[in-house]
Design a protein around this motif. Structure first.
Motif, PDB file in Angstrom:
ATOM      1  N   LEU A 171      -8.656 -11.444  -0.929  1.00  0.00           N
ATOM      2  CA  LEU A 171      -7.592 -10.590  -1.984  1.00  0.00           C
ATOM      3  C   LEU A 171      -7.172 -11.015  -2.624  1.00  0.00           C
ATOM      4  O   LEU A 171      -7.182 -11.512  -4.311  1.00  0.00           O
ATOM      5  CB  LEU A 171      -7.077  -9.031  -1.281  1.00  0.00           C
ATOM      6  CG  LEU A 171      -7.338  -8.744  -0.506  1.00  0.00           C
ATOM      7  CD1 LEU A 171      -7.154  -7.608   0.188  1.00  0.00           C
ATOM      8  CD2 LEU A 171      -8.710  -7.316  -1.165  1.00  0.00           C
ATOM      9  N   ARG A 189      -6.035  -0.948   0.471  1.00  0.00           N
ATOM     10  CA  ARG A 189      -6.285  -2.622  -0.200  1.00  0.00           C
ATOM     11  C   ARG A 189      -6.202  -2.045  -1.665  1.00  0.00           C
ATOM     12  O   ARG A 189      -6.047  -3.130  -2.865  1.00  0.00           O
ATOM     13  CB  ARG A 189      -6.001  -3.552   0.001  1.00  0.00           C
ATOM     14  CG  ARG A 189      -5.435  -4.032   2.244  1.00  0.00           C
ATOM     15  CD  ARG A 189      -5.765  -4.838   2.544  1.00  0.00           C
ATOM     16  NE  ARG A 189      -5.808  -4.985   3.609  1.00  0.00           N
ATOM     17  CZ  ARG A 189      -4.044  -5.790   4.632  1.00  0.00           C
ATOM     18  NH1 ARG A 189      -3.451  -5.575   3.752  1.00  0.00           N
ATOM     19  NH2 ARG A 189      -3.942  -4.964   5.619  1.00  0.00           N
ATOM     20  N   ARG A 190      -7.409  -1.854  -1.866  1.00  0.00           N
ATOM     21  CA  ARG A 190      -8.617  -2.060  -2.738  1.00  0.00           C
ATOM     22  C   ARG A 190      -7.472  -1.403  -4.435  1.00  0.00           C
ATOM     23  O   ARG A 190      -7.112  -1.523  -5.837  1.00  0.00           O
ATOM     24  CB  ARG A 190      -9.478  -1.519  -2.565  1.00  0.00           C
ATOM     25  CG  ARG A 190     -10.120  -2.113  -2.352  1.00  0.00           C
ATOM     26  CD  ARG A 190     -11.142  -3.136  -2.821  1.00  0.00           C
ATOM     27  NE  ARG A 190     -11.644  -4.464  -2.020  1.00  0.00           N
ATOM     28  CZ  ARG A 190     -11.923  -5.403  -2.431  1.00  0.00           C
ATOM     29  NH1 ARG A 190     -11.556  -6.360  -2.794  1.00  0.00           N
ATOM     30  NH2 ARG A 190     -12.345  -6.121  -1.177  1.00  0.00           N
ATOM     31  N   LEU A 225      -3.853  -2.653  -5.271  1.00  0.00           N
ATOM     32  CA  LEU A 225      -4.466  -4.473  -6.131  1.00  0.00           C
ATOM     33  C   LEU A 225      -4.590  -3.614  -7.252  1.00  0.00           C
ATOM     34  O   LEU A 225      -4.460  -4.679  -8.573  1.00  0.00           O
ATOM     35  CB  LEU A 225      -5.814  -4.895  -5.579  1.00  0.00           C
ATOM     36  CG  LEU A 225      -6.481  -6.193  -6.108  1.00  0.00           C
ATOM     37  CD1 LEU A 225      -6.583  -7.637  -5.166  1.00  0.00           C
ATOM     38  CD2 LEU A 225      -7.445  -6.320  -7.589  1.00  0.00           C
ATOM     39  N   TYR A 259       0.108  -5.886   0.437  1.00  0.00           N
ATOM     40  CA  TYR A 259      -1.248  -5.283   0.069  1.00  0.00           C
ATOM     41  C   TYR A 259      -2.221  -6.687   0.439  1.00  0.00           C
ATOM     42  O   TYR A 259      -3.054  -7.059   0.598  1.00  0.00           O
ATOM     43  CB  TYR A 259      -2.065  -4.780  -0.814  1.00  0.00           C
ATOM     44  CG  TYR A 259      -2.304  -5.053  -2.317  1.00  0.00           C
ATOM     45  CD1 TYR A 259      -2.981  -5.996  -2.639  1.00  0.00           C
ATOM     46  CD2 TYR A 259      -0.753  -4.845  -3.249  1.00  0.00           C
ATOM     47  CE1 TYR A 259      -2.497  -6.227  -3.851  1.00  0.00           C
ATOM     48  CE2 TYR A 259      -0.595  -5.634  -4.674  1.00  0.00           C
ATOM     49  CZ  TYR A 259      -2.110  -6.526  -5.021  1.00  0.00           C
ATOM     50  OH  TYR A 259      -1.546  -6.795  -5.889  1.00  0.00           O
ATOM     51  N   LEU A 260      -1.815  -7.803  -0.031  1.00  0.00           N
ATOM     52  CA  LEU A 260      -2.246  -8.710  -0.373  1.00  0.00           C
ATOM     53  C   LEU A 260      -2.051  -9.916   0.554  1.00  0.00           C
ATOM     54  O   LEU A 260      -1.213 -11.047   0.675  1.00  0.00           O
ATOM     55  CB  LEU A 260      -2.010  -9.431  -2.070  1.00  0.00           C
ATOM     56  CG  LEU A 260      -2.163 -10.810  -2.564  1.00  0.00           C
ATOM     57  CD1 LEU A 260      -4.024  -9.923  -3.222  1.00  0.00           C
ATOM     58  CD2 LEU A 260      -1.548 -10.783  -3.625  1.00  0.00           C
ATOM     59  N   GLU A 261      -2.875  -9.571   1.878  1.00  0.00           N
ATOM     60  CA  GLU A 261      -2.692 -10.473   2.928  1.00  0.00           C
ATOM     61  C   GLU A 261      -4.008 -11.255   3.384  1.00  0.00           C
ATOM     62  O   GLU A 261      -3.546 -12.121   4.268  1.00  0.00           O
ATOM     63  CB  GLU A 261      -2.436  -9.823   4.173  1.00  0.00           C
ATOM     64  CG  GLU A 261      -0.714  -8.804   3.779  1.00  0.00           C
ATOM     65  CD  GLU A 261      -0.261  -8.083   5.333  1.00  0.00           C
ATOM     66  OE1 GLU A 261      -0.039  -7.977   5.779  1.00  0.00           O
ATOM     67  OE2 GLU A 261      -1.743  -7.327   5.114  1.00  0.00           O
ATOM     68  N   CYS A 281       0.667  -1.048   0.193  1.00  0.00           N
ATOM     69  CA  CYS A 281      -0.201   0.371   0.458  1.00  0.00           C
ATOM     70  C   CYS A 281       1.227   1.022  -0.238  1.00  0.00           C
ATOM     71  O   CYS A 281       1.395   1.290   1.172  1.00  0.00           O
ATOM     72  CB  CYS A 281      -0.795   0.157   1.419  1.00  0.00           C
ATOM     73  SG  CYS A 281      -2.652  -1.176   1.071  1.00  0.00           S
TER      74      CYS A 281
END
Length: 273
Positions: free
Chosen positions: A162, A122-123, A126, A156-158, A116
């Protein structure tokens, strides 16, 4: 089924790359994953400038090279995929990394998905990362190399949710999957299991909530269940034994050689049974 095992070169930070390859062979481990880290590091600048020559050098070690861990910048955040300002530069570097892989017989490259960045949640991260990956994926695919991303702590991909969302946005994208990154964040193993069908490479180590890595008997991952999930999914890639000695997530305190051998024996014992 018999799983193919590989050792991550960055597990042996005090060794040279030749020594790491020798240890893998002595331990009866099929291959060595390579990257740009610690004593066994490939010289990234040389690899990007002379990919075929560097490939010829590492082939002399006489060990399979299943995967290259390619970091675009020098840190998790530097030139990360959620910051598209660096996309042209990253694409140019990936072309050279792919040329190295083709010459060296490396079938998989894994990169990190991004973080991030300032101004992003996050969005947004992504969405930016997905656009970057749509550009990068064909570079590898056209050369017969599989590009993967590794969901990891501090990206961000946790979450598994996602990850599936990103995979839906980037058709053909595969994973380098480490259950430990999700266990560390408190996810149950069965929440991670659906991601196995998207994996082209696996990292294996014991973990638990709050700890990315721990000794075999101290963690919460059910290794037998994980291996069965891989078998049932028809997974035919490598399992990389990835105990580390590094500052990231305070992974300083395990006997790397002992835990690697014990984990190797868990896999081989499960297969025999």
């Amino acid at each position: 089924m018999a799983f193919k095992l590989t050792l991550t070169s960055w597990s042996l930070p005090a060794c040279s790359l030749r020594e790491a390859a020798g240890i893998a062979k002595v331990l009866g481990i099929d291959g060595l994953d390579i990257g740009y880290f610690y004593g066994p590091a490939l010289d990234k600048a040389r690899l990007l400038a002379e990919p075929e020559r560097v490939a010829d050098e590492v082939l002399e070690f006489g060990v399979a090279l299943p995967c290259l861990y390619h970091l675009f910048g020098n840190t998790l955040g530097d030139r990360n995929l959620a910051d598209r300002r660096f996309l042209d530069q990253n694409a140019a570097d990936l072309k050279q990394a792919v040329a190295f892989c083709v010459r060296a017989g490396v079938g998989v490259i894994f990169v990190l998905p991004g973080i991030c960045n300032p101004g992003q949640g996050r969005r947004e991260a992504l969405a930016e990362s997905a656009e970057s990956l749509k550009r990068l994926l064909p570079i590898a695919a056209e050369a017969g190399v599989t590009l993967t991303i590794e969901p990891h702590v501090h990206s961000y991909l946790e979450s598994p949710t996602l990850v599936l969302e990103l995979l839906d946005k980037v058709p053909g994208l595969k994973l380098t999957l480490d259950y430990g990154h999700f266990a560390c964040l408190g996810y149950r193993q069965e929440e991670v299991d659906p991601l196995v069908s998207h994996a082209a490479h696996m990292h294996l180590r014991q973990a638990k909530s709050g700890e990315l890595q721990t000794k075999l008997e101290k963690g919460t991952l059910n290794m037998a269940a994980q291996l069965a999930t891989l078998r049932d999914a028809g997974y035919d890639g490598y399992l990389a034994l990835e105990y580390t000695h590094q500052d990231y997530m305070d992974s300083w305190y395990d006997d790397i050689l002992t835990e690697t051998i014990r984990l190797r024996d868990v896999v081989r014992g499960w297969e025999v049974a």
